[in-house]
Design a protein around this motif. Structure first.
Motif, PDB file in Angstrom:
ATOM      1  N   ALA A  20       0.823  -1.217   0.000  1.00 53.74           N
ATOM      2  CA  ALA A  20       0.000   0.000   0.000  1.00 53.74           C
ATOM      3  C   ALA A  20       0.854   1.262   0.000  1.00 53.74           C
ATOM      4  O   ALA A  20       0.563   2.227  -0.720  1.00 53.74           O
ATOM      5  CB  ALA A  20      -0.941  -0.016   1.206  1.00 53.74           C
ATOM      6  N   GLU A  31       2.391   1.817  -3.388  1.00 53.42           N
ATOM      7  CA  GLU A  31       1.383   2.272  -4.329  1.00 53.42           C
ATOM      8  C   GLU A  31       1.204   3.780  -4.212  1.00 53.42           C
ATOM      9  O   GLU A  31       1.066   4.486  -5.213  1.00 53.42           O
ATOM     10  CB  GLU A  31       0.056   1.555  -4.075  1.00 53.42           C
ATOM     11  CG  GLU A  31      -1.021   1.885  -5.094  1.00 53.42           C
ATOM     12  CD  GLU A  31      -2.317   1.147  -4.815  1.00 53.42           C
ATOM     13  OE1 GLU A  31      -3.294   1.808  -4.408  1.00 53.42           O
ATOM     14  OE2 GLU A  31      -2.345  -0.079  -5.005  1.00 53.42           O
ATOM     15  N   ARG A  71      -6.960   4.238 -10.143  1.00 49.67           N
ATOM     16  CA  ARG A  71      -7.226   4.206  -8.705  1.00 49.67           C
ATOM     17  C   ARG A  71      -8.549   4.892  -8.370  1.00 49.67           C
ATOM     18  O   ARG A  71      -9.292   4.430  -7.499  1.00 49.67           O
ATOM     19  CB  ARG A  71      -6.074   4.872  -7.943  1.00 49.67           C
ATOM     20  CG  ARG A  71      -4.820   4.028  -7.905  1.00 49.67           C
ATOM     21  CD  ARG A  71      -3.986   4.332  -6.676  1.00 49.67           C
ATOM     22  NE  ARG A  71      -3.352   5.647  -6.732  1.00 49.67           N
ATOM     23  CZ  ARG A  71      -2.681   6.187  -5.714  1.00 49.67           C
ATOM     24  NH1 ARG A  71      -2.570   5.547  -4.554  1.00 49.67           N
ATOM     25  NH2 ARG A  71      -2.120   7.367  -5.839  1.00 49.67           N
ATOM     26  N   PRO A  92      -8.110   0.625  -3.549  1.00 53.51           N
ATOM     27  CA  PRO A  92      -7.659   1.900  -2.987  1.00 53.51           C
ATOM     28  C   PRO A  92      -8.857   2.820  -2.758  1.00 53.51           C
ATOM     29  O   PRO A  92      -9.703   2.974  -3.646  1.00 53.51           O
ATOM     30  CB  PRO A  92      -6.732   2.456  -4.066  1.00 53.51           C
ATOM     31  CG  PRO A  92      -7.225   1.842  -5.336  1.00 53.51           C
ATOM     32  CD  PRO A  92      -7.800   0.506  -4.987  1.00 53.51           C
ATOM     33  N   ASP A 113      -6.068   5.233   0.744  1.00 54.34           N
ATOM     34  CA  ASP A 113      -5.855   4.190   1.746  1.00 54.34           C
ATOM     35  C   ASP A 113      -6.230   2.842   1.138  1.00 54.34           C
ATOM     36  O   ASP A 113      -7.161   2.753   0.344  1.00 54.34           O
ATOM     37  CB  ASP A 113      -6.722   4.446   2.987  1.00 54.34           C
ATOM     38  CG  ASP A 113      -6.368   5.753   3.687  1.00 54.34           C
ATOM     39  OD1 ASP A 113      -5.198   5.932   4.028  1.00 54.34           O
ATOM     40  OD2 ASP A 113      -7.281   6.589   3.869  1.00 54.34           O
ATOM     41  N   ARG A 114      -5.521   1.791   1.526  1.00 55.64           N
ATOM     42  CA  ARG A 114      -5.842   0.448   1.066  1.00 55.64           C
ATOM     43  C   ARG A 114      -7.034  -0.073   1.868  1.00 55.64           C
ATOM     44  O   ARG A 114      -6.965  -0.191   3.088  1.00 55.64           O
ATOM     45  CB  ARG A 114      -4.630  -0.462   1.248  1.00 55.64           C
ATOM     46  CG  ARG A 114      -4.806  -1.911   0.822  1.00 55.64           C
ATOM     47  CD  ARG A 114      -4.876  -2.087  -0.690  1.00 55.64           C
ATOM     48  NE  ARG A 114      -3.701  -1.609  -1.401  1.00 55.64           N
ATOM     49  CZ  ARG A 114      -2.570  -2.283  -1.588  1.00 55.64           C
ATOM     50  NH1 ARG A 114      -2.436  -3.497  -1.079  1.00 55.64           N
ATOM     51  NH2 ARG A 114      -1.574  -1.761  -2.275  1.00 55.64           N
ATOM     52  N   ARG A 125      -9.738  -3.055   2.695  1.00 52.84           N
ATOM     53  CA  ARG A 125      -9.877  -4.508   2.631  1.00 52.84           C
ATOM     54  C   ARG A 125     -11.153  -4.888   3.379  1.00 52.84           C
ATOM     55  O   ARG A 125     -11.276  -4.632   4.585  1.00 52.84           O
ATOM     56  CB  ARG A 125      -8.662  -5.180   3.262  1.00 52.84           C
ATOM     57  CG  ARG A 125      -8.576  -6.691   3.019  1.00 52.84           C
ATOM     58  CD  ARG A 125      -7.334  -7.264   3.709  1.00 52.84           C
ATOM     59  NE  ARG A 125      -6.115  -6.631   3.241  1.00 52.84           N
ATOM     60  CZ  ARG A 125      -5.392  -7.058   2.204  1.00 52.84           C
ATOM     61  NH1 ARG A 125      -5.792  -8.140   1.549  1.00 52.84           N
ATOM     62  NH2 ARG A 125      -4.294  -6.432   1.837  1.00 52.84           N
TER      63      ARG A 125
END
Length: 355
Positions: free
Chosen positions: A87, A90, A107, A199, A208-209, A211
């Motif tokens: 992250a 990236e 993104r 993202p 921010d990543r 999940r």
């Protein structure tokens, strides 16, 4: 590519379909890697010796578009994009590429689509914010009612949430078709690992990543393919339901999309069509906008009126032949998140149809 989907849906050569109007079945070519009933690397080949077009299967996704070389040339950098970037790195790369780069445009797409498709599953998301696509789909399915048994085609499936919902709600096989490789990779990760990773834009080029656990009953009945919504690579009348959620204003020819939906739905089957009529020349030439440019015409620029005539057999030179509307159209709120402090609010026009 799930072999069960390939055998049941029997895809046809999109090049022959687009250039000659013939449905020539595709056959498996070579298989480089296969596991668990799915081909991860290989090819599909047109059965007509005069064409013999070879379509690649890349990372489990068959690429079935009429202009294969054109699509590959435009998207080759995405097919070889690394999927293992940490992250933080990236973010470093995004800073270096700059806000107007293809990297950051991708993104932004992943952020907006990923958030709407999966953020409603995150306990940290306030109720009613994300999930517009699910609420629109629910409204359409409720209006449409009972459907015949059979597979489902999800045109313009994006990040895949509608495909999973359709599999759970119909109990049939679902194939999600889209042209956007990164979004399909997001959808496939959900299918294979039960998690959505994307993202999420804070502001500017700060991301921010994200999940999110995303597990769906019936996910084993879903597959995702690269395909053109104007030329779905299937023989006619093969689907109990066709969904096209906010796709009409994203194609070069809206009437051609309606004809494609009309041709794909089985007799007695249904279709869901949603669109905010948010026209852009990047997707649709001005001349093809449904009423959105002709305020002095018969429909006074009203997109809904032109669409209604296109969906009424005989009411327009390009009208569909089999589909007819079931009930009055609905206006559904649809929120697109741009970043922490920006939301775009659409009123999408939802039409339910029966063949």
């Amino acid at each position: 590519m799930r072999l069960g989907h390939f055998e049941r849906l029997r895809p046809v050569c999109p090049r022959c379909l687009a250039t000659r109007g013939t449905a020539v079945p595709l056959a498996l070519g070579f298989v480089e890697e296969e596991a668990g009933g799915s081909v991860r690397w290989g090819t599909l080949v047109c059965g007509d010796a005069a064409c013999a077009m070879e379509y690649p299967i890349v990372d489990g996704v068959p690429v079935l578009v009429p202009d294969l070389r054109g699509w590959m040339a435009a998207n080759g950098h995405l097919l070889t994009l690394r999927a293992d970037l940490p992250a933080a790195m990236e973010g470093v790369l995004g800073d270096g590429f700059g806000p107007d780069s293809a990297f950051n445009a991708t993104r932004q797409h992943l952020s907006s689509y990923g958030w709407d498709h999966y953020a409603d599953l995150d306990p940290a998301t306030p109720p009613g914010q994300a999930g517009s696509v699910v609420r629109c789909l629910e409204a359409g399915l409720e209006r449409l009612g009972a459907l015949p048994p059979g597979p489902v085609l999800d045109l313009g499936c994006g990040a895949g949430r509608t495909s999973f919902e359709l599999a759970e709600r119909t109990g049939g096989l679902v194939v999600g078709l889209d042209m956007h490789w990164p979004l399909l990779m997001l959808a496939r990760r959900v299918m294979e690992r039960g998690e959505a990773v994307f993202p999420l834009r804070r502001s500017g080029i700060a991301y921010d990543r994200q999940r999110i656990e995303a597990r769906f009953a019936g996910a084993e009945r879903v597959d995702f393919w690269i395909g053109d919504a104007l030329f779905p690579p299937f023989a006619p009348h093969g689907f109990a339901l066709v969904a096209a959620m906010n796709v009409l204003d994203c194609v070069a020819s809206p009437p051609a999309l309606l004809q494609a939906v009309d041709g794909a739905v089985a007799d007695g089957g249904g279709a869901l069509l949603a669109t905010p009529f948010d026209w852009s020349t990047q997707a649709t030439p001005v001349e093809a906008w449904l009423g959105g440019h002709s305020q002095r015409g018969d429909d006074a620029g009203r997109c809904e009126a032109v669409l209604a005539r296109l969906l009424t057999p005989g009411a327009h030179p390009q009208s569909v032949e089999r589909l007819h509307a079931e009930g009055e159209p609905l206006d559904i709120p649809w929120t697109v998140r741009m970043h922490d402090r920006a939301r775009m609010q659409y009123s999408t026009h939802l039409v339910t149809l029966r063949a």
